[in-house]
Every structure is written in C-alpha cells, then in structure tokens.
Design an enzyme around this catalytic site. Sequence first.
Site, PDB file in Angstrom:
ATOM      1  N   MET A 528      -1.267  -2.141  28.439  1.00  0.00           N
ATOM      2  CA  MET A 528      -0.322  -2.889  29.515  1.00  0.00           C
ATOM      3  C   MET A 528       0.924  -2.189  29.580  1.00  0.00           C
ATOM      4  O   MET A 528       1.729  -2.148  30.602  1.00  0.00           O
ATOM      5  CB  MET A 528       0.013  -4.284  29.046  1.00  0.00           C
ATOM      6  CG  MET A 528      -1.235  -5.006  28.989  1.00  0.00           C
ATOM      7  SD  MET A 528      -0.696  -6.625  28.242  1.00  0.00           S
ATOM      8  CE  MET A 528      -2.354  -7.539  28.235  1.00  0.00           C
ATOM      9  N   CYS A 529       1.341  -1.413  28.432  1.00  0.00           N
ATOM     10  CA  CYS A 529       2.511  -0.404  28.554  1.00  0.00           C
ATOM     11  C   CYS A 529       2.180   1.068  28.720  1.00  0.00           C
ATOM     12  O   CYS A 529       1.037   1.496  28.503  1.00  0.00           O
ATOM     13  CB  CYS A 529       3.263  -0.716  27.330  1.00  0.00           C
ATOM     14  SG  CYS A 529       3.749  -2.484  26.879  1.00  0.00           S
ATOM     15  N   THR A 530       3.112   1.553  29.376  1.00  0.00           N
ATOM     16  CA  THR A 530       3.065   3.290  29.632  1.00  0.00           C
ATOM     17  C   THR A 530       3.206   3.838  28.140  1.00  0.00           C
ATOM     18  O   THR A 530       4.450   3.697  27.628  1.00  0.00           O
ATOM     19  CB  THR A 530       4.215   3.525  30.666  1.00  0.00           C
ATOM     20  OG1 THR A 530       3.857   2.912  31.710  1.00  0.00           O
ATOM     21  CG2 THR A 530       3.892   5.038  30.752  1.00  0.00           C
TER      22      THR A 530
END
Length: 669
Positions: A528-530
């Site tokens: 979900m996060c870079t």
Amino acid sequence: MPVVQFAQFSSIVQPTLWHELSRLKLEVLRLSDESVPLTATYSTGRTIKDRNTGQEVTLGCNIAVGGEGFSESYSPPLHSVPARGILKNYNTIEEFKNADKRALFNKLSDEIWDSIIQNHDTAALTRFLLITFADLKKYKFYYWFAFPAFAAQPLWEIDGDWTAAADKHFSEAQLSSLTKQLSLQARPFFLVRPAQDDSVEVAPVQDFTDFFANVPEQSRTIGFLDPSAQASAPGWPLRNLLAYLRAVHPEATQTVRVLCWRGDAPSSRFGILRGGPTSTEKPSAVGWEKNVQGKLGARIADLAPMMDPKRLADQAVDLNLKLMRWRILPALNLEKIAQTRCLLLGAGTLGCYVARTLTGWGIRKITLVDSGKVSFSNPVRQPLFEFEDCLHGGRPKAEAAAGRLKKISPGVDAQGVTLSIPMPGHPIPPGSEEQTKADVNALENLFDTHDAVFLLMDSRESRWLPTVLGSAKGKIVLNAALGFDSYLVMRHGAREKPAHSSTRLGCYYCNDIVAPADSLTDRTLDQMCTVTRPGLAPIASATAVELLVSLLQHPLGLHAPAPPPGQDPQSQREGEGSVLGLVPHQLRGFLAQFRNMQIIGAAYDRCTGCSETVIKAYETEGFAMLLRAFNESGFLESLTGLDKLHAEGEQALEAVDWEEEGEGADEDF
C-alpha cells in the site's frame, strides 16, 4: 562686473532605467563593459508654490533619464530636448570603484571639443557620461553622472544682472512671436533677430554667420532652453554654448546677449555677458555630479524596498536562468520553457519534486491533479506538505500542493484539482457512470489546456487513460515510476512515425502483452505504501523534468528521435539535437550501482495504450469505448488482438512434441 554663476545639472533617474539596464546586462552586455548610447532629456526650469508660505520654490536644474533612453528611435516628450550620452557598466563593484574616472571624463570632453572645432556641432554640447555597477542579486545600482562643461578663462562676467526677458529687451509682440515658434519646436540652442513686422526670426546656432549678417550687435540674441529656474543662475548648457561661440566666432562674441528661455516670457531671463581673450586650445572641463551628501562621489539606487516582493522573486528566478544562457548556452530558449503549461497527474512524492524542479526552470503554469489527502507519512517525503496539512483528516493533496507552490514562488500560476482518474480493471457502478463521465471530461479539458503531461501516479492502471489521451491529442507525455532502488523515466513517442526515422517510440505499455488490470485490491501493508529509498524520488523527478526541458530545446520537439545508446552527448549538441544534449527515450536508473541506462523501445502495434487501434476507437466512440475498458475484463486484449497472440502462443506450445523421460533416466548421468 559680477562673474556669471551656473546651475549644474542634477540627474533624475527613472526606475525604468535600472529595469532596462538589468535586461541589457543579462541579454546583451553580459560580461562586456563596452559603452552603450543613452539619451536623457531636459526641459525648461520650473518653480512651485509653497502651500504654507505662498512663496515660489525653485526646483533643480534637472535632467531625466529612463529605460526608453536606450532605444535608438526614442524621441523626447513635448517641450523637452535630448541630451546624448553614454553608459558604461562594470561587472564588479571593485571595477566600478577603481575605474579611471579622470581618463573617461577627459576622453568625453575631448570628443565634445573636437566636435565643436571640427564640425561646429551644437548637439555635442550636452553630452554626458554615466558609469554604473548593477548588483542584480540585491537590486542595488551604483552610478555616477558626469556632465562635462568647459571653464572659461577669464571667466564670463555679466553687465548688470539678469533681468526678465520682457523688461525693455523685447517688445510684447516679439515675445509673443518667439513663444509661438518655440512652442511648435523645442530647441536646445537658437539664434534670435528682429523681423520687420515687429516679430522675431529664429535659426539654429550653426547659421550664426549668415543669420546675423548685416544685423547690428545690439539686435543679436543667443538663446537656449534653460533647465534652471534660478533668477541669477542660468542652467548648465550655457557653459558649453559660450565655449562654442568663443571658439567658432571669437571676433563676434566679445559681448553676447543671452536669452535664457524658460517656457514663457515672464519666466525667461536676459543678460548681456562679456568675455575676455579666446584661445583655440581646449579649456579645462568640470562636471562630475555630487552625491546626496554634497560630495563628489557615486550614488546608490536600492530598488528592493520599493519593488513588489513577488516581482523580486520572479526576477530572481529569471536571473539564474539568464545567467545560464549568456554564460554557457546562448542558444537556450528560455521563453519556450517558461510558456510550457505542465499538467502533473499525481501530487505525491514524485509530483511534489517535479513541481519544485519545474519552478526552478521558470515554468509559470503548473496544474496538479490528485484524489488523495495528505497523511502523516507524507511531509517528510513530499516537500510541498507540512504537518498542519495532515490534521483533521488531511487537506486535499492537489490543492495543498498548489497552495504551497504559490507560497514558494508567487509568480507561478499553480492550480490544484481533486479528481479521480478512472482505470481499467476497476468497474464503474451504474450509479456512478455520470460522475465518471464528468471526471473523464474534466481530464480531457485539462489535456487540451496543457502542453506537457507528467504521469506520476502510484499504480500501473491509473496511467492508461492519460496515455490514451496524450497520444490522441498529441501532447508531450512523460512517465516516472519508482522501485526500491531503481526508477524508470521515459517519454512517450509521438503518434505519427517521424519522417527521418524508421522507429516510432513506444509508450509505457508497449512492452506489455497484457492489458492494465486491478493492482490495488487486496494489497498488504508494504504494497500500500511506496517502499523506496528516500533519495530516489528526487533523482527520478529531476530527471523527468530535465528530459522535458531537453525535449523542448530540440528543434523537432515531440518528434525528436532517440539517440542510439552510448552516443556522446556532445555529438548531438553540435548537430541538430537539443542544446542541452541528448534526448533519450527511456532512462532506467539503479541507485545500488549508481548508474543509468539509456533504452529505446519501439511502439507496439498491439499496445493497449498507444496503438492506432485503441486511439481510433477512442476518437470514434468516445466515453462508450472508455467505459468498456473500465468495466470489461479482456476488452483491451480483444480490441488490440492480444487475445489472439495469447491463443497463438498456446497453440504453438501445444504443437511442440515434448519428449517425456522414463523412470531411471537420471541414472545415465
């Protein structure tokens, strides 16, 4: 008899002079300290009435100069006359202070004297010198005027005192005639003689011999437009006029009847002057202007306090870019860069860094599009956000980023648009179709009003619709994507194959044999996060912007070919390429190895993003085609023929006669 006193010129410098000097310094003069011509103007002396005392207050003997004085075609305002001079600008304050001012002054005074003796030219009598140093970082301008005037030996004396021109010297009819003639054409210097009908005749000083032939000495008058308003001190131009008369007409000017014309008969003054023996040798000259302390020294014009801070910021950005142009790349087209309208799809880590770098290049129109809000993890990685933007659920990213961009650079036209971009693999519920259509229309309008589009989103499928729109509308499209320690920056090829090349450059999807699909559902926390090295985003963002600027400087623009891998940048710069060097198609960076690779990818005729099949379907069917791409799994594969490619691949695999090894086969090895 009393010695004649003269009112020295006092300079009035308009701010436009410094603005134009700044432009000339950056765009024309650069490091040159060659003198440039400059025209100043002066008019008749003036007085004003003090409101408190009711008395007349005399203004200075002023000469004015502004930015328009640099123009060769500049003409003075009505009732004013020109004074031609030169401006010499120095590159450092040390050069300005240490300049041989005496040599400069003597050189100009020699030129004035030579013009008098050889050409009998009165236009040279009001020549001036202006030396300057322009501190363009602080907007301070150091300057010093010199108005060379010859000192008579012996000094000129006045018979009696200066009197009103209407006092016994001219009749009312003569003064009326003189006023009418001088109001039609202002003259710096002129001759006056009576006419038979109680009027007067006027002529240039150069016509002295013919004009005054058979005219009695008491009827000969030498006039000049007097910038002084003092009762007993005529203006500075009279000094050189008298020097001219004594040098050119020595026998006829032992006594000179002088009219100081000040715009009307009541204000003008008249005097009879007497001079001593004359000589053909150049007399000494004086004329450096005193500063505000009344001492011989330079003055300072500090424009920073009186300038709009926003304009200061704009000029500071322009200064850095113009220095780049005239010191390193004279062919750099800064105007084309500044006029490029940029659309940033994504206002996250990449979007923030791209926006900052665009402002560094002087781009004024930036629109950011995003559907998210600022979260607590954003400010440390996304430089257009602060902690306060995260509070109360977070501000909309696009609006917050645009607002901060305008605070950083007030001259930027930054706009934030909160908008969701529809994506393949993400079906549109029936009740949301109208909203989706409105979102698509909004995105299409944004493409129409911008020149370059950056795809900076965090999912593969979100780039599909902008890829289709960019190809259909012929826009510059640049892609940037991040891995953990690697990145991709690429430009999409033009729809038409360049005439000079056999290769049409591909887009983000040209290397794929599957259509973009849902990559956002059912993701783990790390997905979900870079997850990327913090230094990677600014590197990729700066690379994307530099690729855009290099493309803008290429004569073929969007149709610029990609250089073969390994080509020397200097070879393209000296040819027909961009003045900034190579314009690659794709750059893949590997931070772990600190290296970049140039890659060329040809367009694929079955590409789901830029193939002619997809583009024509969009142009023909519009939103209906897009809606099928969003809703129907396999639609893009079917449209482009990728499904047949898959089928052909499976058939080929099935047609292979695979040899199956029996038991114990390994025992032979």
